[in-house]
Design a protein around this motif. Sequence first.
Motif, short mmCIF file in Angstrom:
data_model
loop_
_atom_site.label_atom_id
_atom_site.label_comp_id
_atom_site.label_asym_id
_atom_site.label_seq_id
_atom_site.Cartn_x
_atom_site.Cartn_y
_atom_site.Cartn_z
N ALA A 28 -7.56 9.61 0.38
CA ALA A 28 -6.70 9.79 1.55
C ALA A 28 -7.34 10.73 2.56
O ALA A 28 -7.07 10.64 3.77
CB ALA A 28 -5.33 10.31 1.13
N GLU A 32 0.28 11.63 -3.61
CA GLU A 32 -0.24 13.00 -3.67
C GLU A 32 -0.85 13.25 -5.05
O GLU A 32 -0.28 13.94 -5.89
CB GLU A 32 0.88 14.00 -3.39
N LYS A 49 3.68 5.86 -7.99
CA LYS A 49 3.64 7.07 -7.16
C LYS A 49 4.41 8.22 -7.82
O LYS A 49 3.92 9.36 -7.89
CB LYS A 49 4.24 6.75 -5.78
N GLY A 87 -5.28 13.51 -1.42
CA GLY A 87 -4.50 12.52 -2.14
C GLY A 87 -5.18 11.17 -2.14
O GLY A 87 -6.39 11.06 -1.88
N SER A 88 -4.40 10.14 -2.44
CA SER A 88 -4.92 8.79 -2.58
C SER A 88 -4.11 7.81 -1.76
O SER A 88 -2.91 8.00 -1.54
CB SER A 88 -4.86 8.34 -4.05
N VAL A 89 -4.77 6.75 -1.32
CA VAL A 89 -4.08 5.57 -0.81
C VAL A 89 -4.39 4.42 -1.76
O VAL A 89 -5.55 4.16 -2.07
CB VAL A 89 -4.53 5.22 0.62
N HIS A 144 0.85 -1.18 0.00
CA HIS A 144 0.00 0.00 0.00
C HIS A 144 0.88 1.23 0.00
O HIS A 144 2.04 1.19 0.45
CB HIS A 144 -0.92 0.00 1.21
N GLU A 145 0.34 2.33 -0.52
CA GLU A 145 1.14 3.55 -0.63
C GLU A 145 0.24 4.77 -0.66
O GLU A 145 -0.88 4.73 -1.18
CB GLU A 145 1.99 3.50 -1.90
N TYR A 146 0.73 5.86 -0.08
CA TYR A 146 0.07 7.16 -0.18
C TYR A 146 0.61 7.88 -1.41
O TYR A 146 1.83 7.88 -1.66
CB TYR A 146 0.33 8.01 1.07
N LEU A 178 -6.69 9.15 5.93
CA LEU A 178 -5.49 9.75 6.52
C LEU A 178 -5.67 11.22 6.90
O LEU A 178 -4.77 11.82 7.48
CB LEU A 178 -4.30 9.65 5.54
N GLU A 210 2.52 11.63 -9.02
CA GLU A 210 2.85 12.84 -8.29
C GLU A 210 3.55 13.87 -9.17
O GLU A 210 3.29 15.07 -9.08
CB GLU A 210 3.71 12.50 -7.07
N ARG A 220 -5.85 13.79 4.88
CA ARG A 220 -5.12 14.74 4.02
C ARG A 220 -5.46 14.44 2.56
O ARG A 220 -5.83 13.31 2.22
CB ARG A 220 -3.61 14.65 4.24
#
Length: 218
Positions: A137, A54, A194, A145-147, A50-52, A141, A198, A143
Amino acid sequence: MSDKRSPLADIIGLMRIEDPGREELTARCVELTHAVYPHHQVHGQYCTIHEYVECPPELTYDYLRQGHHLEEWTCSLRDFAPTGIPGLWVGRDRIEEDTRIYCRVVANPEAMTVDYHCSWDQGEKLWMIYLMRVLPALDVLGRPGSVIVWTNCRHPYYDVNPHPELAPRPDRPWVGDYWDLFYAGHTLEMNNLKAILEHRHRNGLPIGIPAPGTGRTP
């Protein structure tokens, strides 16, 4: 007299606060928590990363659902072209020479899930399924963005090639030989994903690229 026996009473192995109680439940959780875990215990049957990112979730989902973008962010999938069967595409997996990979994209815009149904060598049974979900996100989270969550399950065919006669050569390694490297390999690919999303979002660029050819969206 009514029978107030729990409908769960006959199910062996349940751990709920009602039985065996809070203290034993907590002790069991502590017992299952380790500083170090063996590789096979963490990645043996399932591989999840998994990753966050922006980048807004709608744009992230739209990028993933267009299968030709696999040629950008994956390490080795290239040169997809239509097979003649609607929705089914074939490309090359350059991790092994002369290896064909078939792919069909199954996407759900409401849940923002994108599943890549794939297989090496043949396109009749797509058993290598890459399950991806985009989460806002802001919801999870707090904030923008996306997870992105990505899971693979270890289908039995990873261990035994169901169609060895279709391999380009008898000594060609099988995709399942790489299972122990899936976590590392998919982490590299998630990092690619990512970086691409981004970079383009940060610089006001279109997130996706035009599909090569007419209507080319694997």
